[in-house]
Design an enzyme around this catalytic site. Structure first.
Site, short mmCIF file in Angstrom:
data_model
loop_
_atom_site.label_atom_id
_atom_site.label_comp_id
_atom_site.label_asym_id
_atom_site.label_seq_id
_atom_site.Cartn_x
_atom_site.Cartn_y
_atom_site.Cartn_z
N GLY A 190 0.84 -1.20 0.00
CA GLY A 190 0.00 0.00 0.00
C GLY A 190 0.87 1.25 0.00
O GLY A 190 1.94 1.26 0.61
N ARG B 252 3.50 -16.05 -6.20
CA ARG B 252 2.08 -16.47 -6.21
C ARG B 252 1.32 -15.52 -7.13
O ARG B 252 0.70 -14.58 -6.69
CB ARG B 252 1.55 -16.40 -4.77
N ASP C 104 5.86 -5.23 5.50
CA ASP C 104 6.16 -6.63 5.79
C ASP C 104 5.99 -7.54 4.56
O ASP C 104 6.87 -8.36 4.27
CB ASP C 104 5.25 -7.09 6.94
N THR D 93 5.46 1.84 6.02
CA THR D 93 4.07 1.43 6.22
C THR D 93 3.44 2.33 7.26
O THR D 93 4.08 2.66 8.27
CB THR D 93 3.90 -0.05 6.66
N ASP E 116 1.32 1.37 9.14
CA ASP E 116 1.00 0.50 10.29
C ASP E 116 2.13 0.47 11.33
O ASP E 116 1.92 0.06 12.46
CB ASP E 116 0.73 -0.93 9.81
#
Ligand code: F6P
Length: 361
Positions: free
Chosen positions: A15, A83, A116, A138, A140
């Site tokens: 983000g 992925r 992370d 981040t 966060d």
């Protein structure tokens, strides 16, 4: 000689947040001015690496972006070379192809700016031979091995200013105001903005709340003539024996869970139990937008220049970090894996309790 210049790549993953452009500018200017390197931007985070999308970054491109929010390179909080969905939506490991793109571009080193998720992917790529370094960002603030991250201070200012604004309207209307802030599984943003904004109750993911206690605090304030209350709720907060409120699941994301909605639940419960008029504000992505604070600009500049220095020295597999107001380097391996959450023994909790803040327990 143009052809023999070393190339440094820059990628912004996860983000976005204020301060990314300041970091890009610091890396690019340091690379151009001090090491005569050529700067290559990877577009849209790891998606650009997978899809072979790069852009050349000149001195002029990074001139004037210090105060600009977002990232001039674009970002993706879903892309993961380990992925990646094919056209039928089946997930495949395309890391070898992504690494081939990195090699074909002739990058002598890659700076991955991320949280992370991004740094976890970066570490896996490093283990497969990609020469890279990490820069922590981040809102966060949940990365281990660094005291703070790019973006946190700017989000904190946005959240604190929002709480200030809610205060005046809460006072006028004698209401309970609930504000939900981001932070994912860590309560740093709620804790710091709640403290800065004088929140009466702060609900964190790390301290499951008891709604009856929350209501007791609100009613007690009312009895004492304080006819309004401010409740700051982290999006990851949950009641004792209850679950976090999930807003949506994004299957192809590194962490598919998107939290959101606990503020509404808390507001409804408070109104039902106390009978007091309660309103909720969800701050959402406003916390990720706008210009970076001076603190974030300086932090991004310090971390960015240091990261470029590591690439110049060919000192890879590291993350630059802030410790005791010094920029240090730590091994990426130590920096990723699990996250840094609010520790109940953190002195800041004691500080908050000392000024009468309730954690709803
Ligand atoms: O990690 C940053 C963050 O803003 C979190 O605080 C929040 O939970 C999440 O990202 C939101 O993600 P998205 O931008 O996909 O809605």
């Amino acid at each position: 000689m143009q052809g023999s210049r070393r190339k440094i790549g820059i990628l912004t993953g996860g983000g976005d947040c204020p301060g990314l452009n300041a970091a890009i500018r610091a890396i690019a200017k340091t690379a151009i001015l001090n090491y005569n390197m050529e700067v290559i931007g990877v577009k849209d985070g790891f998606l650009g690496l997978i899809e072979n999308r790069f852009m050349s970054v000149s001195y002029e491109d990074v001139s004037g972006i210090l105060t600009l929010g977002g990232t001039i390179l674009g970002a993706s909080n879903k892309a993961n070379p380990f992925r990646h969905p094919d056209f039928k939506g089946r997930f495949k490991d395309v890391s070898n192809a992504a690494i081939e793109n990195y090699r074909a571009m002739g990058l002598g080193g890659l700076v991955c700016i991320g949280g992370d998720g991004t740094l976890n992917i970066a570490y896996k790529l490093y283990k497969k031979g990609v020469r890279l370094v990490g820069v922590p960002k981040t809102i966060d603030c949940d990365l281990k091995q660094t005291e703070t991250t790019i973006g946190f201070d700017s989000a904190l200012v946005t959240a604190a200013q929002a709480i200030d604004k809610l205060h005046t309207t809460a006072q006028s209307h004698h209401r309970v105001m609930v504000i939900e802030v981001m932070g994912r599984y860590a309560g740093w943003l709620a804790l710091y903005s709640g403290l800065a904004g004088g929140g009466d109750i702060i609900l964190l993911p790390e301290i499951p709340y008891n709604i009856k206690k929350v209501c007791e605090v609100v009613l007690k304030r009312n009895e004492k003539g304080r006819k309004f209350s401010i409740v700051v709720v982290s999006e990851g907060a949950r009641p004792k024996n209850g679950k976090m409120v999930v807003k949506k699941i994004i299957k192809d994301s590194t962490d598919p869970v998107r939290l959101g909605g606990v503020g509404d639940k808390v507001a409804r419960d408070i109104e039902r139990i106390t009978g007091l008029e309660t309103r909720v504000t969800v701050l959402g992505h406003l916390q990720r937008g706008g210009e970076p604070t001076p603190f974030d600009r300086i932090l991004a500049t310090r971390l960015g220049t240091e990261a470029c220095g590591l690439v110049a020295k060919r000192d890879f597999g590291k993350m630059v970090s802030l410790k005791g107001n010094c920029i240090i380097t730590v091994g990426l391996k130590k920096a990723v894996g699990d996250i840094r959450r609010v520790n109940l023994k953190d002195p800041i909790i004691k500080t908050a309790l000392s000024v009468g803040t309730s954690f709803g327990i």
